[in-house]
Each structure stands twice: as C-alpha cells, then as structure tokens.
Design an enzyme around this catalytic site. Sequence first.
Site, PDB file in Angstrom:
ATOM      1  CG  HIS A   9     -13.721 -63.024 -56.018  1.00 17.50           C
ATOM      2  ND1 HIS A   9     -14.053 -63.829 -54.957  1.00 17.50           N
ATOM      3  CD2 HIS A   9     -12.451 -62.617 -55.794  1.00 17.50           C
ATOM      4  CE1 HIS A   9     -13.028 -63.924 -54.127  1.00 17.50           C
ATOM      5  NE2 HIS A   9     -12.042 -63.182 -54.619  1.00 17.50           N
ATOM      6  CD  GLU A  80      -2.837 -63.392 -65.981  1.00 16.64           C
ATOM      7  OE1 GLU A  80      -2.596 -63.820 -64.831  1.00 16.64           O
ATOM      8  OE2 GLU A  80      -3.542 -64.014 -66.799  1.00 16.64           O
ATOM      9  CE1 TYR A  83      -5.705 -64.914 -59.361  1.00 16.08           C
ATOM     10  CE2 TYR A  83      -3.354 -64.903 -59.833  1.00 16.08           C
ATOM     11  CZ  TYR A  83      -4.442 -65.440 -59.173  1.00 16.08           C
ATOM     12  OH  TYR A  83      -4.271 -66.505 -58.320  1.00 16.08           O
TER      13      TYR A  83
END
Length: 161
Positions: A9, A80, A83
């Site tokens: 990111h 998920e 993460y």
Amino acid sequence: MKQLILMRHGKSSWDYDVSDKDRPLQERGINDAHLVAKTFKLHAPEIDFAFSSPANRALHTSMIFTRTLNFDFNNFRVNEQLYDFSGGSVQHFVEQLDNRFNTVAIFGHNYAFTSLANTWGDQYIENVPTAGLVHITFGVDDWSKIAKGTTKQMVFPKHLK
C-alpha cells in the site's frame, strides 16, 4: 507459468484517530500509487485476478492500480487473509489460489511483502517501500507448488522521481 504481483500500500496517514484498518493514504501515497501503476502498465502482463487486504490504505492503493490498468472489477476481491504483517497468512492464501488464474496481483502490507518477495524472488530486497511493486514469475502451473521464482520487475516510487 504463474505470475504474482505484490504491491505494498501507499504511504498512509497517522493524522486521524482511527483504527489501523481505517487509516487512509496520504497525498504522497496516492501520487506514488499512480506513478507506480502508470509505469507498470507499460510492461504489464494481463492480470487474471486481483485481491486486496481490507485495510483502507491497501484497498485505496488497489483501486488506483486497477483503474490505471483498466482492470475488470468482476475479477477483484477483498480478502481478510491479506491483512497480514508476518507473511504466513499471505503465503497460505497464495498457495491456495485457484489454478485457473495464471497472473494474480495482491495488495497488502509489510513486513509480509518484503519477506515473501525475498522468499519467492531471486533478488534480495532490503525493504519493499510504500507503493512498491514486485513482480515474480514461477515455472510451475500449480500455486501450491510455488517456491523460488524469478524477480521479473521491481517498481519503486523513489526510482521514478
């Protein structure tokens, strides 16, 4: 042959009193994500599917990237398992990918992405920076069998400015 695109990111902001998952990108993170995506697009393989961590900063980065590549959002999911900061969950996720997908892009976090880029790629990377992209190819046809591949491309914002 399988191809994996790991993109960390963009630079996130700590200016807001929000949970880790809700932290947004800084303006620099947005700009760097655009810069890396535009550069990668020049030599990008056709991506079969893309997945993102549910964290806001990873999801926003993935949207910038996929829009720049005119990607079909029917082939995009949030998961998920991405993460993850250690890499174990991401590794398990990749090894369980559907073998119909030959080229997959995933958007997530460090330390996981630096660790996996070094585990799977053939070039040592001290640190995958924010908005950094690592493209690795594997000479196998089964995601569960990926091991040491070839680091085909690294696109880091600092090399583009």
